[in-house]
Scaffold this motif. Sequence first.
Motif, PDB file in Angstrom:
ATOM      1  N   ALA A  91       0.835  -1.205   0.000  1.00 42.48           N
ATOM      2  CA  ALA A  91       0.000   0.000   0.000  1.00 42.48           C
ATOM      3  C   ALA A  91       0.870   1.254   0.000  1.00 42.48           C
ATOM      4  O   ALA A  91       0.596   2.222  -0.726  1.00 42.48           O
ATOM      5  N   GLY A  92       1.938   1.243   0.801  1.00 40.71           N
ATOM      6  CA  GLY A  92       2.839   2.381   0.839  1.00 40.71           C
ATOM      7  C   GLY A  92       3.522   2.612  -0.500  1.00 40.71           C
ATOM      8  O   GLY A  92       3.684   3.760  -0.938  1.00 40.71           O
ATOM      9  N   ALA A  93       3.928   1.534  -1.158  1.00 39.94           N
ATOM     10  CA  ALA A  93       4.593   1.662  -2.460  1.00 39.94           C
ATOM     11  C   ALA A  93       3.661   2.293  -3.486  1.00 39.94           C
ATOM     12  O   ALA A  93       4.083   3.144  -4.293  1.00 39.94           O
ATOM     13  N   ILE A  94       2.409   1.900  -3.469  1.00 36.05           N
ATOM     14  CA  ILE A  94       1.439   2.467  -4.410  1.00 36.05           C
ATOM     15  C   ILE A  94       1.231   3.950  -4.133  1.00 36.05           C
ATOM     16  O   ILE A  94       1.210   4.782  -5.049  1.00 36.05           O
ATOM     17  N   VAL A  95       1.096   4.304  -2.859  1.00 27.67           N
ATOM     18  CA  VAL A  95       0.883   5.709  -2.497  1.00 27.67           C
ATOM     19  C   VAL A  95       2.101   6.554  -2.871  1.00 27.67           C
ATOM     20  O   VAL A  95       1.978   7.649  -3.430  1.00 27.67           O
ATOM     21  N   GLY A  96       3.305   6.051  -2.560  1.00 32.79           N
ATOM     22  CA  GLY A  96       4.512   6.797  -2.897  1.00 32.79           C
ATOM     23  C   GLY A  96       4.647   7.032  -4.390  1.00 32.79           C
ATOM     24  O   GLY A  96       4.971   8.143  -4.832  1.00 32.79           O
ATOM     25  N   ALA A  97       4.396   5.994  -5.193  1.00 27.69           N
ATOM     26  CA  ALA A  97       4.482   6.123  -6.644  1.00 27.69           C
ATOM     27  C   ALA A  97       3.384   7.051  -7.180  1.00 27.69           C
ATOM     28  O   ALA A  97       3.612   7.812  -8.133  1.00 27.69           O
ATOM     29  N   PHE A  98       2.209   6.996  -6.565  1.00 23.62           N
ATOM     30  CA  PHE A  98       1.127   7.891  -6.969  1.00 23.62           C
ATOM     31  C   PHE A  98       1.527   9.350  -6.763  1.00 23.62           C
ATOM     32  O   PHE A  98       1.265  10.216  -7.618  1.00 23.62           O
ATOM     33  N   LEU A  99       2.171   9.644  -5.649  1.00 22.27           N
ATOM     34  CA  LEU A  99       2.608  11.012  -5.380  1.00 22.27           C
ATOM     35  C   LEU A  99       3.647  11.473  -6.407  1.00 22.27           C
ATOM     36  O   LEU A  99       3.656  12.642  -6.808  1.00 22.27           O
ATOM     37  N   VAL A 100       4.513  10.560  -6.844  1.00 22.16           N
ATOM     38  CA  VAL A 100       5.465  10.905  -7.903  1.00 22.16           C
ATOM     39  C   VAL A 100       4.712  11.258  -9.177  1.00 22.16           C
ATOM     40  O   VAL A 100       5.050  12.233  -9.863  1.00 22.16           O
ATOM     41  N   TRP A 101       3.700  10.481  -9.514  1.00 24.56           N
ATOM     42  CA  TRP A 101       2.887  10.784 -10.700  1.00 24.56           C
ATOM     43  C   TRP A 101       2.252  12.164 -10.579  1.00 24.56           C
ATOM     44  O   TRP A 101       2.271  12.948 -11.535  1.00 24.56           O
ATOM     45  N   VAL A 102       1.705  12.484  -9.415  1.00 20.74           N
ATOM     46  CA  VAL A 102       1.084  13.798  -9.216  1.00 20.74           C
ATOM     47  C   VAL A 102       2.116  14.913  -9.397  1.00 20.74           C
ATOM     48  O   VAL A 102       1.896  15.886 -10.122  1.00 20.74           O
ATOM     49  N   LEU A 103       3.258  14.780  -8.733  1.00 22.04           N
ATOM     50  CA  LEU A 103       4.272  15.836  -8.761  1.00 22.04           C
ATOM     51  C   LEU A 103       4.868  16.042 -10.149  1.00 22.04           C
ATOM     52  O   LEU A 103       5.157  17.178 -10.554  1.00 22.04           O
ATOM     53  N   PHE A 104       5.064  14.954 -10.881  1.00 26.10           N
ATOM     54  CA  PHE A 104       5.724  15.037 -12.188  1.00 26.10           C
ATOM     55  C   PHE A 104       4.748  14.871 -13.352  1.00 26.10           C
ATOM     56  O   PHE A 104       5.191  14.618 -14.476  1.00 26.10           O
TER      57      PHE A 104
END
Length: 237
Positions: A91-104
């Motif tokens: 779950a943490g990995a998905i959230v972290g990667a999602f935030l990268v998608w949002v930022l970039f």
Amino acid sequence: MLPYIAEFIGTAMLLLLGCGVCANVSLQKSGFKGAGMVMVTMGWGLAVLLPCFIFGAASGAHINPALTISLAVAGKISWSIVPGYIVAQMAGAIVGAFLVWVLFKKHLDDEPDSYTKFRVFATDASIKCLPLNLLSEIVATFVLVFGILGVNQVPGIAGGLSSLLVYGILVSVGMSFGGLTGYAINPARDLGPRIIHAIMPIKNKQSSKWSYGLIVPIIGPIVGAVLAALLYMAIPW
């Protein structure tokens, strides 16, 4: 409950910082474009180091399902906590990667090369040969986990210093094996971001390469981690 929260937040930090450095050095319009793989390797090492410092006392800061499984095999933790740790890590990995998608997001949409977008999130082999690709992940993860377990052999080592040694192990593994498969060495590190690449509306993206992603970066790290634990237990320290 605290250990599971720690694993969730720690793995989210890992992927936010790790995939973030990949985006920073590879996307065309990033200010750090072209900084190179040394920065990526150091960045991933720091992405592990920070959660280790913060959450080491709370959960052990595994932030890696393969490491969690290997510690259970070695008798360092109870098997009863393994499923919860793995769920929290994924779950943490998905959230972290999602935030990268949002930022970039705008950088990803403006990036002309679909493979560069994909590599922000997921690992891949430089030369496709599934047996050797799998072996690379097994060997790299074996070195990582055996090294982490071996830190226990350093007399009187403090918690903070042990985290620095883990950083050194990870950077060494990345610099030695990263060019082969991107050194996933952690099923959550690859699977969580690969899911985000697959489901998020990234402009002109390519396939998420599930035929590779469900084998090499998942099976390889687990096998390598278990073999490391078995060898560590077999040595009469």
